[in-house]
Design a protein around this motif. Structure first.
Motif, PDB file in Angstrom:
ATOM      1  N   TYR A  52      36.058 -45.915 -72.766  1.00 38.95           N
ATOM      2  CA  TYR A  52      37.030 -44.811 -72.786  1.00 38.95           C
ATOM      3  C   TYR A  52      37.224 -44.228 -71.389  1.00 38.95           C
ATOM      4  N   PHE A  53      36.111 -43.908 -70.720  1.00 39.05           N
ATOM      5  CA  PHE A  53      36.222 -43.300 -69.400  1.00 39.05           C
ATOM      6  C   PHE A  53      36.534 -44.331 -68.317  1.00 39.05           C
ATOM      7  N   ALA A  54      36.148 -45.579 -68.523  1.00 39.05           N
ATOM      8  CA  ALA A  54      36.547 -46.622 -67.576  1.00 39.05           C
ATOM      9  C   ALA A  54      38.063 -46.799 -67.582  1.00 39.05           C
ATOM     10  N   LEU A  55      38.675 -46.751 -68.741  1.00 38.85           N
ATOM     11  CA  LEU A  55      40.133 -46.889 -68.848  1.00 38.85           C
ATOM     12  C   LEU A  55      40.848 -45.722 -68.178  1.00 38.85           C
ATOM     13  N   LEU A  56      40.313 -44.512 -68.332  1.00 43.50           N
ATOM     14  CA  LEU A  56      40.949 -43.345 -67.719  1.00 43.50           C
ATOM     15  C   LEU A  56      40.737 -43.307 -66.207  1.00 43.50           C
ATOM     16  N   LEU A  57      39.623 -43.867 -65.734  1.00 42.92           N
ATOM     17  CA  LEU A  57      39.261 -43.750 -64.320  1.00 42.92           C
ATOM     18  C   LEU A  57      39.337 -45.063 -63.560  1.00 42.92           C
ATOM     19  N   LYS A  58      39.948 -46.080 -64.148  1.00 41.47           N
ATOM     20  CA  LYS A  58      39.927 -47.405 -63.529  1.00 41.47           C
ATOM     21  C   LYS A  58      40.547 -47.422 -62.139  1.00 41.47           C
ATOM     22  N   ASP A  59      41.461 -46.489 -61.844  1.00 44.09           N
ATOM     23  CA  ASP A  59      42.137 -46.466 -60.549  1.00 44.09           C
ATOM     24  C   ASP A  59      41.596 -45.389 -59.617  1.00 44.09           C
TER      25      ASP A  59
END
Length: 466
Positions: free
Chosen positions: A68-75
């Protein structure tokens, strides 16, 4: 324009005034979209797409939060690439679709030929820096090794032809493989339509993407369950509410220290965009904190000032490095781009209910007492003490730091320049508190200017900026 109304309605479920990590990160993810010129809500839509794929493959619960947080913070590491990307393609605002696709969409095929001989080296440098920086920030946020590894391995390819480590197949973190599929689907659907996104995903199955995850995405697409609230034309409010509902607003409740940690991490993201702004946000926060304490503000107001100062320039992620790093005078269009950033700062921060006052204060850091500031040309009676503090700290920081067109100034020169802006533009009491602070904690600015004429030119530059 960002939408905000639904988020205020959503605040009602946090009646105890607490705040969740998902609420903060999902709001600040809009700043990451600014960094690369992505369509607003890219991180949110990627999160929905990725989590739906995770549901379908029955990803274990203990991995879901990390994804969940990897998807939100991937960039989150992308701002570290901005100056380098700007030198390569002339504009760092490029949509994520893989290295070649990003550049092609900005430059066209002819531009690719121009950098073709160095493409591999550029990819390796740019993506490697982004990967390491992103993983470092995620680690600083305390989100765990799985999230950090997913962010770091985002650009690995199933066939081993990716970055930064040329991992192959299941050597690549499953979470990273899901993130890669999700971001591809959003970028291509926003730019070329859903069918093109699916077609390209299938074409790259077994080369870029995990074939099993491609199969799952295709199945969800055919059943009509993949794209709800995931189109660039859908309401941003509805998309974010759907993302927050996946967390339920019940987990990851934040203590004050954790909020400070997040503000500091995103300040680092902003400052990494240009070497001319290195540690600018932290420097302004330190100065504003000292001024606020020196003026006797209550501890909770001092904390509010520091957080607003840390995030005051988050909207500047929207400004291209071709402008931020420019050594000559900005033209009218470039100034307009710069002058939009305080308003964007406010719009991003006010998406977090408890951050609304902070959003107003941070968004007013370029306003001046005489109405000559921007973006709203506010006058003295309309500006809070907290806003005035940050305005003084920001001018001090800007003058003490190197800029493309001059070196940073010495302390006495800065004080001489700023004193001419008091009380017409800057608050006198805040300025006096700054002088007292700096004289008791001497800090030599990295400047080399010595003449009165040079100081006058710096004063003129400050007034033009205002």
């Amino acid at each position: 324009m960002l939408e905000t109304s639904a988020f205020y309605r959503n605040d009602a479920r946090d009646s105890d005034g607490s705040i969740s990590l998902s609420e903060v990160i999902s709001a600040l993810s809009f700043a990451l979209d600014l960094t690369e010129g992505a369509v607003w809500g890219h991180a949110l839509r990627s999160c929905l797409l990725g989590m739906r794929i995770a549901d379908e493959i029955r990803l274990p619960q203990e991995k879901r939060s990390s994804l969940y947080f990897a998807l939100l913070l991937k960039d989150v590491g992308w701002s570290s690439n901005a100056s380098r990307m700007c030198r390569i393609v002339g504009d760092d605002h490029v949509v994520k679709a893989g290295p070649i696709d990003r550049i092609a969409r900005i430059m066209g095929f002819g531009g690719i030929i121009g950098i073709g001989l160095t493409e591999y080296g550029n990819n390796e440098e740019i993506i490697g820096l982004r990967c390491d920086r992103g993983a470092s920030i995620v680690t600083k946020l305390g989100l765990g090794i799985d999230t950090a590894e997913a962010v770091r391995s985002l650009d690995e390819h199933w066939d081993g032809d990716g970055y930064p480590d040329s991992l192959k197949g299941e050597q690549i973190s499953l979470l990273a493989r899901i993130c890669a599929v999700a971001q591809h689907l959003d970028v291509f659907s926003a730019g070329r339509g859903i069918q093109a996104a699916m077609n390209t995903l299938v074409e790259r199955s077994g080369t870029w993407f995990d074939p099993e995850l491609v199969r799952v995405a295709v199945s969800l697409h055919r059943r009509g369950t993949l794209w709800a609230n995931c189109l660039s034309t859908d309401s941003q409010d509805d998309t974010r509410l759907a993302v927050l509902d996946m967390d339920g607003g019940r987990r990851h409740r934040l203590e004050a220290g954790r909020i400070d940690q997040i503000c500091e991490a995103f300040a680092d993201v902003v400052d990494a965009k240009s070497h001319f702004t290195f540690r600018h946000s932290m420097g302004v926060a330190d100065a504003a904190y000292g001024i606020a304490r020196g003026m006797g503000l209550a501890p909770d107001r001092v904390q509010l000032v520091r957080r607003a100062a840390l995030l005051h320039d988050i909207g500047k992620l929207s400004v291209s490095n071709s402008i931020l790093d420019k050594k000559t005078q900005l033209n009218e269009m470039e100034w307009k781009a710069v002058q939009q950033h305080p308003g964007l700062t406010r719009q991003i921060l006010e998406r977090v209910g408890p951050f609304r006052e902070m959003a107003v204060i941070a968004g007013e850091h370029h306003e001046k007492l005489d109405g000559s500031g921007y973006p709203n040309r506010l006058l003295a009676p309309e500006l809070s003490l907290e806003s005035r503090i940050i305005a003084v700290a920001d001018v001090y920081g800007a003058l003490s730091e190197d800029r493309p067109y001059r070196a940073g100034l010495e302390f006495e020169q800065i004080i001489a320049i700023m004193s001419k802006l008091v009380p017409r533009q800057l608050d006198g009491a805040c300025f006096d508190a700054l002088v007292s602070l700096m004289r008791h904690t001497p800090k030599v600015a990295p400047g080399s200017y010595s003449s009165d004429a040079q100081a006058e030119r710096s004063l003129a530059a400050v007034e033009v900026a205002a």
